[in-house]
Motif scaffolding. Structure first.
Motif, PDB file in Angstrom:
ATOM      1  N   VAL A  87       1.086  -1.004  -0.018  1.00 28.51           N
ATOM      2  CA  VAL A  87      -0.093  -0.158   0.082  1.00 28.51           C
ATOM      3  C   VAL A  87       0.808   1.089  -0.041  1.00 28.51           C
ATOM      4  O   VAL A  87       1.930   1.282   0.778  1.00 28.51           O
ATOM      5  N   ARG A  88       0.655   2.168  -0.999  1.00 26.19           N
ATOM      6  CA  ARG A  88       1.501   3.498  -1.055  1.00 26.19           C
ATOM      7  C   ARG A  88       0.331   4.748  -0.474  1.00 26.19           C
ATOM      8  O   ARG A  88      -0.728   4.608  -0.856  1.00 26.19           O
ATOM      9  N   ILE A  89       0.867   5.517   0.327  1.00 27.90           N
ATOM     10  CA  ILE A  89       0.144   6.675   0.567  1.00 27.90           C
ATOM     11  C   ILE A  89       0.551   8.002   0.000  1.00 27.90           C
ATOM     12  O   ILE A  89       1.870   8.207   0.152  1.00 27.90           O
ATOM     13  N   VAL A 148      -3.863  10.727  -0.134  1.00 24.46           N
ATOM     14  CA  VAL A 148      -4.589   9.545  -1.049  1.00 24.46           C
ATOM     15  C   VAL A 148      -3.761   8.431  -0.601  1.00 24.46           C
ATOM     16  O   VAL A 148      -2.446   8.293  -0.643  1.00 24.46           O
ATOM     17  N   LEU A 149      -4.521   7.162  -0.795  1.00 22.68           N
ATOM     18  CA  LEU A 149      -3.962   5.739  -0.646  1.00 22.68           C
ATOM     19  C   LEU A 149      -4.154   5.015  -1.946  1.00 22.68           C
ATOM     20  O   LEU A 149      -5.408   5.353  -2.336  1.00 22.68           O
ATOM     21  N   THR A 205      -2.032   9.094   8.795  1.00 20.05           N
ATOM     22  CA  THR A 205      -2.507   8.025   8.312  1.00 20.05           C
ATOM     23  C   THR A 205      -1.476   6.497   8.037  1.00 20.05           C
ATOM     24  O   THR A 205      -1.790   5.523   8.585  1.00 20.05           O
ATOM     25  N   LEU A 206      -0.331   6.951   7.886  1.00 16.58           N
ATOM     26  CA  LEU A 206       0.950   6.218   7.951  1.00 16.58           C
ATOM     27  C   LEU A 206       1.067   5.586   9.280  1.00 16.58           C
ATOM     28  O   LEU A 206       1.203   4.322   9.243  1.00 16.58           O
ATOM     29  N   PRO A 229       2.610  -0.019   4.961  1.00 14.88           N
ATOM     30  CA  PRO A 229       2.468   1.041   3.730  1.00 14.88           C
ATOM     31  C   PRO A 229       3.821   1.681   3.596  1.00 14.88           C
ATOM     32  O   PRO A 229       4.686   1.707   4.555  1.00 14.88           O
ATOM     33  N   VAL A 230       4.075   2.477   2.504  1.00 17.96           N
ATOM     34  CA  VAL A 230       5.204   3.341   2.380  1.00 17.96           C
ATOM     35  C   VAL A 230       4.714   4.909   2.082  1.00 17.96           C
ATOM     36  O   VAL A 230       3.559   4.754   1.545  1.00 17.96           O
TER      37      VAL A 230
END
Length: 811
Positions: free
Chosen positions: A589-591, A597-598, A637-638, A648-649
């Motif tokens: 998952v990327r943020i 935005v994810l 969020t991260l 996530p990154v």
């Protein structure tokens, strides 16, 4: 030309080796600019500040002899001194002579041409009432009229001579004979006898004037009879109680009353200990301390400790550092204080952070690192592991405690005491060294509320390996002799070099024996969590640690390769699986920031996040099968996704993966750089050197030059016509600081011209006398602009208020 003092005459009659001993022990008097004659040297040696520096280094018998000589009002005969100290038998006489020899080596006591003992004037005034005796009769009778002297002599039954000086001499002769004083006392009323006997055994009364004098004070019962005969002397203005002349007190005390003299140190129960055992224990504890120090400062480099509003680092921050570094409070305090003193840390706003010097220190091997901290401890003007004050209140570390010379003396006294133990022996109980410290250094600070005197400083010496098995280790021997090169050799002999490899186990641990190198510690800290520190350190690998390394921009292949390079054997299979499994889920998952935005390649995973109850607070909303938006900021969020086990990154604005690497905070130098264009000689050393003496100081060569030079120095006062000024700066300083002797003018001018630090006694605007260490001096007549190390700021000083000048860091 100034007449030669008795000290200058004595110094001029010494041979080169004996004069070199004096210069070695009184290095402050030989500081640059070096004295040009024995006359100038004698002037420096008798300055109150110089004598004050020498006193703390004397042992108890030296101070006892000096006090007895002060009570005798030198010049005095050696026989009179021996009688007062009850040192007439052969053994005691030899011990007295040894003490006098030691005092002469410090140029505090010497024999004049008539064979009488002389002492430095400042030393004579070190005691208000030596041996509890007041001033001699002639001093107390200053201002007494001739008629009053006549009445005293008449009351004693002595025919008064014709002149005042003759009457004063007759009264002094009478009171100087103990038998005559006692015969007078035998005729005194009972109340007078009791009063005089009580006063003879007590310390003289002192009176601090406040308000207006009482014109008719009420005398003590029986005092009038004694006052009429000069056995007690009343102040001319009737301030305070009547005072007893020293001659009268000595007579009343009788021949059996002697001054204390303890030439033999207290005994200590000893135990045999082999040098190899001392080395082994010193090596173990010093290695453990070096490893702990590296760990503590590494923690501070990663997360700088916050300062309290009142200053210093409080108990909560100390506990956090200790927990992260896996060491106790005493080690944390000791490391922080020594590192701060060595310039490895400095105040930086609301934090205390490592300086640039720390980075260079961290690259060194453990023996070099340890030597830096050990030298700092040796000269530290406080007791670093002291955690509570006299009232039991917790003390912060780096709290800016006032300089404590007694703390330095306690440390030096401990090593002096341990050095006196016979070779191959140590103290059975190290706490027994406390009374020895007090004997070797009576000025040592023992104000701590401890059940055992000096227990804290003894414990510090044991933590550092200076004291091992109750004996002085090789580290302590070279620390005491002040040879940094030899100390470095011993540190390299006893402390192993940093370990560059680790044993990686199938239980997902990494074990490092000894002190890990900086590169190894940084690698393991980046990918695992440290569990223990000391002679062996243990790290544990986990998914969170591997994920931390991936977040910092390392690839799985890089992590595996770096660990394989430092592993003592092949990389364990469980560790390889852990790295691969964690990497497989990393970045799924990327943020992206939008607020935010994810997005990802797996619609099912995005749907899972949107439906996750514990993530509802983020306000996630699905825009497309592979895109979510969040009402929460990117970092929040991260953190929330990672807390729920996702990996996530974050992305940058350009869409690339953000590398999460924290740059360590660094403080500026403890003392700011010289002042721009106004500073003369930019690039000077801002902070004063605290080393005792100079490494290239050659007392023998200086002694040879002094003995070959003219014996006296010209007197430049009143600074007109023919004053021997060597530089324009000397002439300017002398013109404005007219109260300074020429040798002080030379030293202050030299500090200005060379950019060296200097210590001055200064009379503030309030009239109080204060001692300041100054550096980065700039002459701006009638003022002196300088960096004040007491106030840690630039200050302006008036030259006419400079009372005395002393070099920095001697004694």
């Amino acid at each position: 030309m100034k007449p030669r003092s008795t000290l200058a005459t004595w110094l001029g009659g010494l041979d080169g080796s004996r004069l070199a001993r004096v210069l070695e022990r009184r290095r402050d008097a030989a500081a640059a600019p070096e004295p040009r004659s024995v006359g100038e040297l004698a002037e420096r040696l008798q300055r109150p500040g110089s004598v004050a520096l020498a006193l703390p280094w004397l042992a108890r018998p030296h101070l006892q002899v000096a006090e007895a000589l002060a009570a005798l009002r030198a010049p005095a005969s050696r026989d009179a001194l021996a009688e007062l100290l009850e040192a007439a038998d052969d053994e005691a006489a030899r011990e007295l002579d040894a003490v006098l020899e030691a005092l002469a080596d410090h140029a505090l006591v010497w024999f004049d041409g008539a064979g009488k003992l002389r002492m430095a004037g400042a030393l004579r005034h070190a005691w208000d009432a030596p041996l509890g005796l007041d001033a001699p009769l002639e001093e107390l009778l200053t201002g007494t009229t001739s008629d009053e002297l006549r009445d005293m002599l008449a009351a004693l039954g002595v025919k008064p001579p014709g002149t005042k000086s003759q009457r004063l001499a007759a009264l002094a002769e009478h009171h100087g004979d103990p038998e005559r004083v006692l015969s007078v006392l035998a005729e005194a009323p009972a109340a007078t006898r009791k009063l005089l006997e009580d006063r003879a055994g007590a310390r003289p009364a002192r009176f601090i004037m406040s308000g207006s004098p009482d014109p008719d004070p009420e005398p003590e019962p029986g005092a009038r009879w004694a006052l009429d005969r000069g056995l007690l002397i009343e102040d001319r203005h009737r301030y305070g109680p009547a005072r007893m002349p020293a001659e009268v007190a000595l007579a009343l005390r009788g021949p059996g009353r002697h001054a204390p003299f303890q030439p033999v140190p207290p005994s200590v129960e000893r135990v045999s200990v082999a040098p190899v055992d001392v080395d082994r224990e010193a090596s173990a504890v010093a290695s453990a301390f070096a490893a702990g120090a590296a760990s503590v400062l590494s923690v501070c480099s990663t997360t700088a400790p916050a300062r309290l509003r009142s200053g210093g680092i409080g108990a909560r921050e100390l506990a956090r550092i200790g927990k992260a570094a896996h060491t106790d409070d005493a080690v944390v305090r000791l490391v922080l204080e020594t590192a701060y003193a060595a310039g490895l840390m400095a105040r930086n706003g609301d934090y205390v952070t490592p300086t640039g010097a720390y980075d260079a220190w961290a690259e060194q091997e453990p023996p070099e690192q340890f030597a830096v901290l050990l030298q700092a401890w040796w000269n530290l003007a406080l007791t670093p592991t002291r955690a509570r004050d006299e009232d039991g209140k917790a003390l912060p570390a780096l709290g800016g405690a006032p300089p404590c010379n007694g703390c330095v003396q306690a440390r030096h006294g401990l090593l002096a005491a341990a050095a006196r133990l016979p070779a191959g022996h140590g103290a059975r109980v190290t706490a027994d060294l406390g009374p020895l410290i007090a004997w070797h250094r009576p000025f040592a600070d023992c104000s701590l509320q401890e059940d055992t005197p000096f227990a804290t400083v003894i414990r510090e010496a044991e933590l550092l390996g200076v004291l091992a098995r109750g004996a002085l280790s090789a580290l302590g021997i070279h620390l005491r002799t002040g040879d940094p090169e030899a100390l470095g050799v011993e540190c390299r002999r006893l402390l192993p070099s940093a370990t560059a490899t680790a044993r990686l186990g199938a239980d997902l641990t990494a074990v490092v024996t000894g002190t890990p190198s900086r590169r190894l510690a940084a690698l393991l800290d980046s990918v695992a969590d440290r569990e223990t520190s000391g002679t062996a350190s243990v790290w544990r690998f986990s998914a969170a640690g591997v994920r931390r390394a991936l977040d910092a921009g390392h690839t799985p292949e890089d992590i595996a390769a770096d660990l394989a390079a430092v592993a003592a054997g092949p990389l364990p299979q469980p560790l390889s699986y852990l790295i691969a499994d964690t990497a497989r889920g990393h970045g799924r998952v990327r943020i992206a920031p939008a607020a935010c935005v994810l997005h990802g390649d797996e619609p099912a995973l995005l749907a899972e996040l949107a439906a996750h109850r514990k993530l509802a607070k983020l306000g996630l909303r699905r825009l497309a099968p592979t895109v979510l938006i969040s009402r929460s900021p990117l970092d929040a969020t991260l953190a929330a996704l990672r807390a729920e086990g996702y990996a996530p990154v974050a992305e940058t604005d350009e869409g690339t993966v953000r590398i999460e690497k924290t740059r360590p905070r660094r403080a500026a130098a403890a003392v700011p750089a010289p002042r721009g264009s106004r500073a003369r000689g930019a690039g000077r050393t801002a902070a004063p050197s605290l080393a005792k003496g100079s490494a290239d100081f050659d007392p023998s060569a200086l002694a040879t030059r002094l003995l070959a030079a003219p014996a006296t120095i010209p007197d430049p006062a009143p600074f007109e016509g023919g004053a021997p000024f060597a530089t324009d700066t000397e002439e300017i300083v002398a013109g404005w600081a007219k109260q300074l002797p020429y040798t002080d003018v030379r030293q202050l001018a030299h500090a200005i011209d060379t950019g060296q630090a200097i210590t001055v006694e200064y009379i503030a605007a309030s009239g109080n006398l204060t001692v300041r260490t100054l550096s980065r001096l700039e002459l701006a007549p009638p003022h002196l602009e300088a960096w004040c190390h007491l106030r840690e700021d630039e200050r302006v000083f008036t030259l006419s208020r400079v009372h005395e000048v002393m070099p920095v860091g001697h004694g």
